[in-house]
Write an enzyme that holds these catalytic residues in place. Structure first.
Site, short mmCIF file in Angstrom:
data_model
loop_
_atom_site.label_atom_id
_atom_site.label_comp_id
_atom_site.label_asym_id
_atom_site.label_seq_id
_atom_site.Cartn_x
_atom_site.Cartn_y
_atom_site.Cartn_z
N ARG A 38 0.83 -1.21 0.00
CA ARG A 38 0.00 0.00 0.00
C ARG A 38 0.87 1.26 0.00
O ARG A 38 0.40 2.33 -0.38
CB ARG A 38 -0.91 0.04 1.23
CG ARG A 38 -2.05 -0.95 1.23
CD ARG A 38 -2.86 -0.78 2.52
NE ARG A 38 -3.94 -1.72 2.64
CZ ARG A 38 -5.18 -1.53 2.17
NH1 ARG A 38 -5.48 -0.43 1.53
NH2 ARG A 38 -6.10 -2.44 2.34
N HIS A 118 13.82 -7.48 -7.88
CA HIS A 118 12.59 -7.59 -7.09
C HIS A 118 11.98 -8.98 -7.23
O HIS A 118 11.30 -9.46 -6.33
CB HIS A 118 11.58 -6.48 -7.47
CG HIS A 118 10.86 -6.72 -8.75
ND1 HIS A 118 11.35 -6.35 -9.97
CD2 HIS A 118 9.66 -7.32 -8.99
CE1 HIS A 118 10.49 -6.68 -10.92
NE2 HIS A 118 9.46 -7.26 -10.35
#
Length: 186
Positions: A38, A118
């Site tokens: 978020r 990532h």
């Protein structure tokens, strides 16, 4: 004892209502590893040029899962055999495919942990979650790593035309106001 309904529906500005398909996936969404998405912007520092581009990896991951739900429905309607376990694993794999992103996404990817992508960090997080969830992400991890015997499932997650790309093109176009990425994901 009061029972709590863990099957949630979210209202996404791109696709409308998105349903969380299982209680376990809801628990993954509630997990702090996933909730940290978020706070990670989808487009790094692009909001400096496109003021509306404040959408996050959290939004993107849920959108990808929604598209994967649609893809599974379409494949099954075309008589492609997908077991319930494979379906669950596909949802988990696409939901967690970007969990390894750090602050500002790709903009700082190699600056925080030198030489580690990532995707490698996502794999690390997925393995840790797999331990917490008693091995229920094993098939999702196999699909994510390309180790599953049905390679088309990895292509739904990572290829030239995957759920990841379909979502970010549409989502990034929407939030930046740039029409070029506004594709029809149907």
């Amino acid at each position: 004892m009061k029972l709590q309904n863990k099957l949630k529906i979210l209202n996404d500005p791109i696709y409308g209502f998105i349903s969380i398909p299982s209680e376990e996936i809801f628990k993954i969404v509630e997990h702090p590893y996933f909730q940290r998405l978020r706070r990670i912007t989808q487009m790094g520092l692009s909001y400096l040029v496109y003021p509306g581009a404040h959408h996050t990896r959290f939004h993107h991951a849920l959108g990808c899962m929604h598209l994967m739900q649609k893809a599974v429905q379409v494949l099954r309607s075309k008589s492609v055999e997908i077991s319930d376990q494979e379906e669950d694993a596909l949802y988990k794999a696409i939901l967690l495919h970007d969990i390894g992103h750090g602050p500002f996404s790709h903009a700082l990817e190699y600056q925080i942990v030198n030489g580690v992508t990532h995707e490698e960090l996502s794999s690390y997080f997925m393995n840790h979650l797999n331990n917490e969830f008693n091995g229920s992400l094993t098939l999702a991890i196999q699909i994510f790593k390309g180790e599953y015997h049905r390679p088309f499932m990895l292509e739904l997650i990572s290829s030239q035309l995957d759920m990841d790309r379909l979502d970010y093109l549409k989502r990034d176009s929407f939030y930046t106001g740039v029409a070029e990425g506004n594709i029809n994901s149907q």
